[in-house]
Design a protein around this motif. Structure first.
Motif, PDB file in Angstrom:
ATOM      1  N   ASN A  11      62.365   7.200  17.714  1.00 16.44           N
ATOM      2  CA  ASN A  11      61.406   5.730  17.595  1.00 16.44           C
ATOM      3  C   ASN A  11      60.530   6.250  16.270  1.00 16.44           C
ATOM      4  O   ASN A  11      59.877   7.152  16.267  1.00 16.44           O
ATOM      5  N   PHE A  13      58.519   5.423  12.890  1.00 16.13           N
ATOM      6  CA  PHE A  13      56.414   5.145  11.996  1.00 16.13           C
ATOM      7  C   PHE A  13      56.092   4.438  11.278  1.00 16.13           C
ATOM      8  O   PHE A  13      56.782   5.561  10.334  1.00 16.13           O
ATOM      9  N   ALA A  68      49.100  -1.649  21.460  1.00 16.07           N
ATOM     10  CA  ALA A  68      49.768  -0.796  22.274  1.00 16.07           C
ATOM     11  C   ALA A  68      48.606  -0.590  22.599  1.00 16.07           C
ATOM     12  O   ALA A  68      47.698   0.624  21.203  1.00 16.07           O
ATOM     13  N   CYS A  71      50.947   5.297  22.528  1.00 13.51           N
ATOM     14  CA  CYS A  71      52.528   5.940  22.334  1.00 13.51           C
ATOM     15  C   CYS A  71      52.643   7.146  22.209  1.00 13.51           C
ATOM     16  O   CYS A  71      51.888   8.099  21.026  1.00 13.51           O
ATOM     17  N   ASN A  73      55.246   8.948  21.156  1.00 18.81           N
ATOM     18  CA  ASN A  73      56.270   9.431  20.009  1.00 18.81           C
ATOM     19  C   ASN A  73      55.484   9.711  19.251  1.00 18.81           C
ATOM     20  O   ASN A  73      55.386  10.386  17.962  1.00 18.81           O
ATOM     21  N   ASN A 161      49.760   2.740  28.954  1.00 16.67           N
ATOM     22  CA  ASN A 161      50.592   1.180  29.018  1.00 16.67           C
ATOM     23  C   ASN A 161      51.847   0.967  29.638  1.00 16.67           C
ATOM     24  O   ASN A 161      52.014   2.441  30.434  1.00 16.67           O
ATOM     25  N   ASN A 194      57.351  -2.358  29.532  1.00 18.84           N
ATOM     26  CA  ASN A 194      58.283  -1.206  28.882  1.00 18.84           C
ATOM     27  C   ASN A 194      59.128  -1.127  29.867  1.00 18.84           C
ATOM     28  O   ASN A 194      58.262  -0.578  30.916  1.00 18.84           O
ATOM     29  N   ARG A 213      58.227  -3.072  25.468  1.00 21.13           N
ATOM     30  CA  ARG A 213      57.874  -4.409  24.646  1.00 21.13           C
ATOM     31  C   ARG A 213      57.361  -4.365  23.550  1.00 21.13           C
ATOM     32  O   ARG A 213      57.105  -3.343  22.749  1.00 21.13           O
ATOM     33  N   CYS A 221      60.833   6.666  23.974  1.00 25.42           N
ATOM     34  CA  CYS A 221      59.599   6.442  24.364  1.00 25.42           C
ATOM     35  C   CYS A 221      59.295   7.519  24.973  1.00 25.42           C
ATOM     36  O   CYS A 221      59.895   8.137  26.182  1.00 25.42           O
TER      37      CYS A 221
END
Ligand SMILES: N[C@H](CCC[C@H](N)C(=O)O)C(=O)O
Length: 276
Positions: A11, A13, A68, A71, A73, A161, A194, A213, A221
């Motif tokens: 995941n 970024f 969001a 998060c 991760n 979230n 999600n 999402r 996730c």
């Protein structure tokens, strides 16, 4: 603009530090930079900012430009970034997020670099209207939702979230692309949601595949793994400590009975650094 490309179990970024606040055009930047053909490519754009209540603050923008609240991760990547880049020399720090305030984060360091991170993800939110869903109930467990004539049953959990956890026979081969977006945008979920498709393997192990999402099918996730264990405990399917196996790898999740907090332990990795 300097950035560091990082991921937690795939995941991934774009991590940007040094700004004092979120840039005005963060949403547009996220859409452009997360594009895997015309940009850098990532599931999200993450800013490390100053905080008044914690050592650092994290803000995360999904690849569709939506922000969001939390998060899992990414917070492990932020923890690795600040230690590896000398912004802290502490192996226990706090990181502020929109959805969970100041969160305690423990770093495991080997040869001067962070390898794994244990995050206190705070208390799950189970009240239907707070997740949010349109279901006015203390807890939303195995609630029916029908899309294109197919009925699913979801358990709603917010980690800051929103998540809808759905049990299926074979999560690994589930048709995410067909059903994920229809459930993500269902009217039952005022801020979208999600969606985690889960197969329980034992009382301490689940498979999970996620449609996120604002980002679609990601390899992992963190908040979704937390929601998966909370839901599985509520449904009597697993114990409070369980490994969640995602496409990108495993996360160890514990929903602590004493403090009602959910703890998530997993890796974080730096891939490359760049400038735009
Ligand atoms: N797409 C999510 C944010 C990223 C969460 C996920 N990547 C994690 O590791 O928790 C949302 O809009 O709620």
């Amino acid at each position: 603009m300097k950035f560091t490309k990082m991921h937690g179990l795939g995941n991934d970024f774009i991590v940007v530090a040094g700004e004092q606040q979120l840039p005005e055009n963060a949403a547009q930047l996220a859409i452009e930079l997360c594009n895997r053909f015309f940009g850098i490519g990532a599931d999200g754009l993450v800013y490390i900012l100053p905080s008044e209540i914690a050592d650092f603050r994290m803000r995360i923008i999904n690849s569709d430009g939506s922000e969001a609240e939390q998060c899992g991760n990414a917070i492990r990547c932020v923890a690795k970034y600040v230690y590896d880049n000398g912004l802290t020399n502490q192996e226990e720090i706090t990181i502020e997020t929109l959805g969970a305030g100041a969160q305690r984060v423990q770093l495991t360091v080997e040869s001067g670099k962070v390898q794994t991170v244990r995050v206190d993800m705070g208390e799950p939110i189970l009240s239907g209207l707070q997740v949010p869903t349109t279901v006015d109930a203390e807890q939303v467990i195995e609630h029916p939702v029908t899309v294109d004539g197919r009925e699913f049953r979801f358990t709603a959990v917010s980690m800051g979230n929103p998540h809808a956890v759905i049990y299926v026979d074979d999560a690994v081969n589930f048709d995410l692309a067909t059903w994920g977006p229809k459930l993500e945008t269902h009217p039952l979920f005022p801020r979208k949601i999600n969606v985690e498709f889960v197969t329980v393997k034992s009382r301490s192990h689940t498979d999970m595949r996620v449609w996120e999402r604002g980002a679609g099918p990601t390899l992992a996730c963190g908040t979704g793994a937390c929601a998966t264990v909370v839901s599985s405990v509520l449904n009597g399917l697993t114990d409070r400590t369980a490994t969640v196996s995602l496409k990108g790898g495993d996360l160890l999740i514990e929903w602590n009975e004493e403090d009602n907090h959910v703890y998530m332990t997993g890796p974080a990795a730096e891939v490359f650094r760049g400038s735009l």
